[in-house]
Design a protein around this motif. Sequence first.
Motif, mmCIF file in Angstrom:
data_model
loop_
_atom_site.group_PDB
_atom_site.id
_atom_site.type_symbol
_atom_site.label_atom_id
_atom_site.label_comp_id
_atom_site.label_asym_id
_atom_site.label_seq_id
_atom_site.Cartn_x
_atom_site.Cartn_y
_atom_site.Cartn_z
ATOM 1 N N ALA A 16 0.848 -1.195 0.000
ATOM 2 C CA ALA A 16 0.000 0.000 0.000
ATOM 3 C C ALA A 16 0.885 1.247 0.000
ATOM 4 O O ALA A 16 0.612 2.234 -0.689
ATOM 5 N N GLU A 17 2.005 1.173 0.770
ATOM 6 C CA GLU A 17 2.921 2.305 0.843
ATOM 7 C C GLU A 17 3.623 2.517 -0.509
ATOM 8 O O GLU A 17 3.783 3.645 -0.971
ATOM 9 N N ASN A 19 2.402 1.762 -3.307
ATOM 10 C CA ASN A 19 1.372 2.323 -4.185
ATOM 11 C C ASN A 19 1.322 3.844 -4.026
ATOM 12 O O ASN A 19 1.175 4.580 -5.010
ATOM 13 N N ASP A 20 1.470 4.309 -2.777
ATOM 14 C CA ASP A 20 1.484 5.755 -2.532
ATOM 15 C C ASP A 20 2.634 6.422 -3.282
ATOM 16 O O ASP A 20 2.480 7.507 -3.854
ATOM 17 N N ILE A 21 3.801 5.776 -3.246
ATOM 18 C CA ILE A 21 4.977 6.367 -3.888
ATOM 19 C C ILE A 21 4.794 6.406 -5.403
ATOM 20 O O ILE A 21 5.079 7.416 -6.056
#
Lengths: 253, 264
Positions: A16-17, A19-21
């Motif tokens: 998920a992290e 994906n944020d990047i």
Amino acid sequence: MISGFYAAGGAMRVYAERNDIIANNLANVATPGFKKESVYVEPFDVLFARVTQPVGGEESLVQSPLGRLRDEAITVYTQGAFRLNGGKFDLAINGDGFFKVRTPAGVRYTRDGSFQLDSTGQLVTADGYPVLGDGNAPVVINTAEGSDVLVAQDGTITVSGVQSGRITLADFDKPYPLRKVGHNLFEPTSEEAVELTSTSPITQHAVEMSNVNVVEEMVALITNYRNYEMAQKIARLQDQTLDQAINTVGATR
Amino acid sequence: MMRALYTAATGMGAQQMNVDTIANNLANVNTAGFKKSRVDFQDLLYQQIRMAGASSSDSTQVPTGINIGLGVRPAATQKMFTPGLPKPTGNPLDVRIAGDGFFQITLPDGEMGYTRDGAFKLDDQRRIVTSDGYLLEPAVTIPDNVPFENITIAKDGTVQVKAAGEDTVTDLTQITVATFVNPAGLTAIGGNIYKQSPASGEANVGNANAEGRGSLEQRELEMSNVAVIDEMVDLITAQRAYDVNSKSIQTSDEMLGLANNLKR
């Protein structure tokens, strides 16, 4: 409980992290001077081996994917492509180096050379922060006598044949001790970071585009999504195992 | 919830503004004296998740740390004051500024407006006005007995007229031109007119063709500086950038769906 359940959950958090990047890279695909964050995507088999191997030891499932992701989120300072046909205050650096900008918080660095003049003739960023030249003084372009502004490769500014200051570039030892603070600015990560000078050529009438490669990011987005999906499947499998253990094996009827 | 959703939403919003700007540029491709705009983007905030240089054990340090960016924001829409192509029209009251500068126009509220659109006309009192009927400053009145074709505007802005049937040339008022330190900081108010703003600096008024001010070219108009091909390329890029951000949102949504499916 089954610790693999937490490993799979942890992996979901990691993806998920990531994906944020990736989303931030894609959001800045048109931001001049933007430097992407790299996300290293592991091959499926390596990941599968990691997630399914026994827990314990150095390669603990719970911690290792998280730790690795964090070390992998690094800024990639590769050169962005030039977009030509810009205005006379559009400058791009060809090679290493940064423009120096004076902000209320101190000197900051940027690769975004889409500058303007303010009402006093200072060369400023879109936020109005002055660009610094020789002696860390703001660059002032005197257009009273003419408007033919030429910026030479070494940063020397000439207005209708009269020299009018010089833009100086900063550089640092690599890996760059810099972090992003938004507004296309970088700040040094520590007080000890030694500012060097850069002699990279400056190109006028050009803006350095973002170095985000959409194809790479889309592939990363898809791969990351599938990794996330796999981690979710594994978490569900663990749940099913627990279900069996509790409701079938351990049935007290 | 996921940061990516909001991050990608900023990306879509920014690209939407980009498309709006390009659409306005394209709509004004035939507007005399129009200057195209460009949106400048900046990255938004960064969230520090782990500081670079923090201790990871007694003897080791985190080498790079982790920063997660939270998207993009439009920083400025900048007017690009590159020259437009000249278009010869043959009309004696069409004037083009070759180089820097603006015509000064008295707006109805008495304030000063600035324009590059030199398609002037005469009003019922034979004063030189814009297409909207706003007076050119300094005001120039063409005497009654002067035929339209006998009006000459020199490069330095001097208006000269020759009455019908006479040979003597009379000098009228000299048209002056205003320049600004930062023309990109002018406020566009529509009607091809700009107003002074704190960012543009004070108007520096003087004779044309002197001290860096452009010369006046009669019987020509300055076309829009919009280059259709550049705008089309920008439009395609903006659309694709919008597209790619929507994919981020879609992916993040599906990931959240998967997370919800953990609980059967």
